[in-house]
Design a protein around this motif. Sequence first.
Motif, short mmCIF file in Angstrom:
data_model
loop_
_atom_site.label_atom_id
_atom_site.label_comp_id
_atom_site.label_asym_id
_atom_site.label_seq_id
_atom_site.Cartn_x
_atom_site.Cartn_y
_atom_site.Cartn_z
N SER A 23 0.78 -1.24 0.00
CA SER A 23 0.00 0.00 0.00
C SER A 23 0.81 1.29 0.00
N GLY A 24 2.13 1.19 -0.04
CA GLY A 24 2.91 2.39 0.16
C GLY A 24 3.64 2.99 -1.02
N LEU A 25 4.05 2.20 -1.97
CA LEU A 25 4.86 2.73 -3.06
C LEU A 25 4.49 1.99 -4.35
N PRO A 26 3.46 2.48 -5.05
CA PRO A 26 2.89 1.75 -6.20
C PRO A 26 3.68 1.96 -7.49
N LEU A 27 4.75 1.20 -7.66
CA LEU A 27 5.59 1.34 -8.85
C LEU A 27 5.30 0.22 -9.86
N VAL A 28 5.29 0.58 -11.13
CA VAL A 28 5.14 -0.41 -12.19
C VAL A 28 6.31 -1.39 -12.07
N GLY A 29 6.01 -2.66 -12.12
CA GLY A 29 7.05 -3.68 -12.07
C GLY A 29 7.48 -4.08 -10.67
N GLY A 30 6.97 -3.40 -9.64
CA GLY A 30 7.32 -3.73 -8.27
C GLY A 30 8.44 -2.87 -7.73
N ILE A 31 8.83 -3.16 -6.50
CA ILE A 31 9.89 -2.42 -5.83
C ILE A 31 11.17 -3.21 -6.00
N ILE A 32 12.03 -2.73 -6.89
CA ILE A 32 13.26 -3.44 -7.26
C ILE A 32 14.45 -2.61 -6.81
#
Length: 172
Positions: free
Chosen positions: A81-90
């Motif tokens: 719920s905190g950091l909605p980045l395309v592709g996920g948190i990499i």
Amino acid sequence: MANQNQPGEKERYYLDDLHVGQRFTSGTHLVDEEQIKAFAKQFDPQPFHLDAEAAKQSLFGGLVASGWHTAAITMRLMVESGLPLVGGIIGAGSEITWPKPTRPGAVLRAESEIIELRPSRSRPDRGIATVRTETRNQFGDVVQRMTAKLIVPCKSAGAPSASQDTSLRMNW
């Protein structure tokens, strides 16, 4: 706790959609004694994480969660719920500190801020977002501070739209 500054459920951000100063706040997670002991038993079996009586004699003066447990909770909060980045948190690297311990009964939330954005010179389909995340308890105390460099795809380089396949394929 309701999420602040969050896009719709399926909306995710590309590097192009982000701006320096942009903030994201996650939902919350209650940490209890059983979680602390279970994580410690498997990953950080030190007495101040496993035994409330032994912990009283430690530097902490009581049972505390492992910093790595706090980091794992922070990651879950950011992903869910905190950091909605395309592709996920990499991640491409980070610095992490734990200014205060996480104790049983803590209600944690992650507050993230974009502090730098840099498109890749060699890979136009992605860039690096530098993000500072503070994990706070219910009193507002910072229990973890992390600055991470994250790989984020660029929409302007012909990446799929948010409604299409949003997986980021890495060619190492």
